[in-house]
Scaffold this motif. Structure first.
Motif, PDB file in Angstrom:
ATOM      1  N   ARG A  47      -9.337  -2.063   3.935  1.00  0.00           N
ATOM      2  CA  ARG A  47     -10.296  -2.989   4.582  1.00  0.00           C
ATOM      3  C   ARG A  47     -11.700  -2.733   4.047  1.00  0.00           C
ATOM      4  NH1 ARG A  47      -6.341  -1.280   7.864  1.00  0.00           N
ATOM      5  NH2 ARG A  47      -4.952  -2.919   8.662  1.00  0.00           N
ATOM      6  N   THR A  87     -10.436   6.776   4.476  1.00  0.00           N
ATOM      7  CA  THR A  87      -9.836   5.477   4.806  1.00  0.00           C
ATOM      8  C   THR A  87     -10.935   4.538   5.303  1.00  0.00           C
ATOM      9  OG1 THR A  87      -7.800   6.624   5.407  1.00  0.00           O
ATOM     10  CG2 THR A  87      -8.042   4.368   6.208  1.00  0.00           C
ATOM     11  N   THR A  98       1.668   5.381   7.533  1.00  0.00           N
ATOM     12  CA  THR A  98       2.449   5.456   6.284  1.00  0.00           C
ATOM     13  C   THR A  98       1.864   6.513   5.346  1.00  0.00           C
ATOM     14  OG1 THR A  98       1.109   3.738   5.234  1.00  0.00           O
ATOM     15  CG2 THR A  98       3.120   3.020   6.354  1.00  0.00           C
ATOM     16  N   THR A  99       0.538   6.676   5.407  1.00  0.00           N
ATOM     17  CA  THR A  99      -0.110   7.673   4.539  1.00  0.00           C
ATOM     18  C   THR A  99       0.326   9.068   4.979  1.00  0.00           C
ATOM     19  OG1 THR A  99      -1.977   6.172   4.780  1.00  0.00           O
ATOM     20  CG2 THR A  99      -2.341   8.122   3.465  1.00  0.00           C
ATOM     21  N   SER A 109      -3.703  -1.722   0.024  1.00  0.00           N
ATOM     22  CA  SER A 109      -2.752  -2.729   0.461  1.00  0.00           C
ATOM     23  C   SER A 109      -3.462  -4.066   0.405  1.00  0.00           C
ATOM     24  CB  SER A 109      -2.299  -2.438   1.893  1.00  0.00           C
ATOM     25  OG  SER A 109      -1.600  -3.557   2.389  1.00  0.00           O
ATOM     26  N   PHE A 167      -3.488   6.927   8.033  1.00  0.00           N
ATOM     27  CA  PHE A 167      -2.683   5.868   8.642  1.00  0.00           C
ATOM     28  C   PHE A 167      -1.231   6.355   8.683  1.00  0.00           C
ATOM     29  CE2 PHE A 167      -0.258   1.873   8.519  1.00  0.00           C
ATOM     30  CZ  PHE A 167      -0.662   1.408   9.759  1.00  0.00           C
ATOM     31  N   ASP A 170      -8.628   5.094   0.674  1.00  0.00           N
ATOM     32  CA  ASP A 170      -7.566   4.220   1.186  1.00  0.00           C
ATOM     33  C   ASP A 170      -8.345   2.984   1.600  1.00  0.00           C
ATOM     34  OD1 ASP A 170      -5.779   2.794   2.682  1.00  0.00           O
ATOM     35  OD2 ASP A 170      -4.976   4.497   3.781  1.00  0.00           O
ATOM     36  N   LYS A 182      -4.227  -6.730   3.406  1.00  0.00           N
ATOM     37  CA  LYS A 182      -5.381  -6.768   4.314  1.00  0.00           C
ATOM     38  C   LYS A 182      -6.516  -7.492   3.587  1.00  0.00           C
ATOM     39  CE  LYS A 182      -2.818  -3.235   5.988  1.00  0.00           C
ATOM     40  NZ  LYS A 182      -1.609  -2.738   5.331  1.00  0.00           N
ATOM     41  N   GLY A 209       0.794  -1.221   0.000  1.00  0.00           N
ATOM     42  CA  GLY A 209       0.000   0.000   0.000  1.00  0.00           C
ATOM     43  C   GLY A 209       0.826   1.272   0.000  1.00  0.00           C
ATOM     44  N   GLU A 252       0.834   4.886  -2.116  1.00  0.00           N
ATOM     45  CA  GLU A 252       0.714   6.210  -1.480  1.00  0.00           C
ATOM     46  C   GLU A 252       1.875   7.116  -1.904  1.00  0.00           C
ATOM     47  OE1 GLU A 252       0.901   5.101   2.599  1.00  0.00           O
ATOM     48  OE2 GLU A 252      -1.026   4.079   2.549  1.00  0.00           O
TER      49      GLU A 252
HETATM   50  C1  LIG Z   1      -5.344   2.219   6.434  1.00  0.00           C
HETATM   51  C2  LIG Z   1      -4.003   1.798   5.916  1.00  0.00           C
HETATM   52  N1  LIG Z   1      -3.468   2.438   4.870  1.00  0.00           N
HETATM   53  C3  LIG Z   1      -2.275   2.087   4.359  1.00  0.00           C
HETATM   54  C4  LIG Z   1      -1.551   1.059   4.887  1.00  0.00           C
HETATM   55  C5  LIG Z   1      -0.194   0.718   4.290  1.00  0.00           C
HETATM   56  O1  LIG Z   1      -0.199  -0.509   3.643  1.00  0.00           O
HETATM   57  P1  LIG Z   1       1.165  -1.367   3.513  1.00  0.00           P
HETATM   58  O2  LIG Z   1       1.516  -1.844   4.877  1.00  0.00           O
HETATM   59  O3  LIG Z   1       0.801  -2.463   2.576  1.00  0.00           O
HETATM   60  O4  LIG Z   1       2.205  -0.472   2.952  1.00  0.00           O
HETATM   61  C6  LIG Z   1      -2.051   0.366   5.986  1.00  0.00           C
HETATM   62  C7  LIG Z   1      -1.262  -0.732   6.583  1.00  0.00           C
HETATM   63  O5  LIG Z   1      -1.481  -1.184   7.687  1.00  0.00           O
HETATM   64  C8  LIG Z   1      -3.321   0.736   6.509  1.00  0.00           C
HETATM   65  O6  LIG Z   1      -3.873   0.102   7.550  1.00  0.00           O
END
Ligand SMILES: Cc1ncc(COP(=O)(O)O)c(C=O)c1O
Length: 478
Positions: free
Chosen positions: A240, A204, A151-152, A277, A149, A237, A280, A125, A129
């Protein structure tokens, strides 16, 4: 030889009423809707061994060897068990550099649920991003989200843009019950869109950092309308998406009879693109994608993809990964799976609640979030109550959770440190991996830790990196 079917009228049936509820709703016992075909041993460890492991790990659970963990609830990301059909797909994977049939199976499976014109595979994911915000972000810009999140947020900020969280007020209070605590505050969004330079809006689903809480279709339509008024694209995003769709079906009037896949397609129709991603709700161990309708944006993103991920028909993934995701997307919208998934997560939450452990309510889809700030009220946020609780769970029972609070979000872009909005410990449930007795063990250990919560002490950070400090920081107990 099997006998031919008998031609006359069918024999009477044993079952005289068709009014039975589906199996998992009728019985108290949650049965996993799968059998186990292959097993992985868990090594049992002692408290003394775990004490040593914690010291070696600098009191950071990310530094542990996974083999020293009994129940690993660090994340639900990429940690699920794959189905026999996914493993069959792995065998079928075609590793051609360009135009692999595995890519087209992947793209068609994505299109089945998210019919965006362009589907760009990425290795996970955050790669999607990084590419999206490299194009849309930049200094002076603001990206609103219900809750970014980690990483975002990091990718938005790395581009020079500001990441703002606009979840509804109920979504910020762990003990408040609300069916859609992941909803965006539409008035706050309108103000940000009026006042700032916003290139796109992100929602998200479900809202991971806010407790795995869902977003309603009504709210998503409201965000869409705001985007239309300001001529802006809306991105999901969507990590889930299936769990979010299940909550919509359960809780939002008018959706009770809608098939999950239709709800997902309706979500997609409200957006202009998505980051994903597949670790999930792709039910895969690796993978992700970026999708959008805009040809020019897609072109810019593909150019970056080639620089960092690979050719557009594999984008950082092997053909076998693309096959696993394609099959996973078919399985994740299965209602037997989703009913079990969400109900078994709630089982953990309800039991902790009954044991007096404060949790984010109602239980989210993929995880239970313990309110460490409430449970460890004697530990100030800047002494990291979430981290202290997560360490105690590991020491007591070898259970690895994840702090989502001041350690994760406390360091500000200007270098100062502030308490996070909440101090939570997330117990994320890997998909199709643990059984009910594993979960019963977690409940027992957590209740024991909670009973002596007042003995737990905070920590101080002795090393931290410039960004995403929770992954590699080292701590010392106070
Ligand atoms: C809401 C959300 N966005 C983005 C990500 C990032 O995905 P990835 O871990 O595959 O880079 C996650 C990962 O836990 C997430 O929960």
């Amino acid at each position: 030889m099997f006998q031919d079917r008998h031609d006359g009228p069918p024999p009477p049936r044993l079952l005289r009423s068709s009014a039975y509820a589906p199996v998992v709703d009728r019985w108290k016992t949650i049965i996993e809707p799968f059998r186990i075909k292959s097993v992985e041993p868990i090594r049992m460890t002692t408290v003394a061994e775990r004490d040593e492991h914690l010291q070696e790990a600098g009191y950071n659970l990310f530094n542990l060897h996974a083999a020293d963990v009994i129940i690993d609830l660090l994340t639900d990301s990429g940690t699920g068990a794959m189905s026999a059909e996914q493993w069959a797909g792995i065998q079928r994977g075609d590793e051609s550099y360009a135009g692999s049939p595995s890519f087209f199976r992947f793209r068609d499976a994505v299109h089945e649920l998210f019919p965006f014109r362009h589907v760009i595979p990425t290795h996970q994911g955050r790669a999607a991003e990084k590419i999206l915000f490299s194009v849309l972000g930049g200094p002076g810009r603001t990206i609103p989200n219900n809750t970014h999140f980690d990483t975002t947020r990091a990718n938005v900020e790395f581009s020079g843009a500001e990441a703002v969280d606009l979840v509804i007020a109920e979504g910020r209070v762990p003990s408040t019950e609300h069916p859609f605590k992941g909803n965006m505050d539409l008035d706050a969004l309108e103000r940000v869109l009026d006042e700032r330079d916003v290139p796109c809006v992100v929602v998200t689903v479900t809202n991971n950092s806010g407790g795995g809480q869902p977003v309603s279709m009504e709210n998503l339509r409201g965000v869409r309308a705001a985007c239309d008024r300001h001529g802006l694209p809306l991105f999901l995003d969507a990590c889930r998406f299936a769990e979010n769709a299940w909550f919509v079906k359960q809780r939002e009037p008018g959706y009770e009879e809608h098939p999950i896949a239709d709800i997902v397609r309706e979500m997609a129709a409200l957006a202009d693109g998505m980051t994903m991603s597949a670790k999930k709700d792709g039910l895969a161990n690796m993978g992700g994608w970026l999708a959008c309708d805009d040809d020019e944006l897609a072109e810019q993103c593909r150019n970056l993809l080639i620089l960092t991920e690979g050719f557009p028909t594999y984008g950082g993934l092997s053909g076998r990964d693309l096959e696993a995701v394609a099959q996973g997307l078919r399985e994740v919208v299965d209602e037997d799976y989703l009913r079990y998934r969400v109900r078994s997560t709630a089982y953990l939450g309800d039991a902790l609640d009954a044991a007096g452990v404060p949790i984010v309510k109602p239980p989210g889809g993929h995880a239970i979030y313990i309110d460490a700030r409430a449970l460890l009220a004697h530990v100030p946020p800047l002494q990291y109550p979430g981290q202290a609780l997560a360490l105690a769970l590991y020491l007591e029972g070898g259970i690895r959770g994840c702090e989502i609070g001041t350690v994760m979000f406390g360091r500000q872009p200007d270098g100062s440190e502030e308490p996070g909005a909440m101090d939570l410990v997330r117990l994320a449930i890997p998909r199709r991996t643990y059984t009910q007795s594993h979960v019963d063990y977690v409940i027992e250990v957590m209740a024991t830790v909670a009973a002596r919560a007042d003995e737990l002490r905070g920590l101080r950070i002795v090393f931290e990196p410039a960004a995403l400090r929770h992954f590699t920081a080292r701590f010392e107990p106070l």
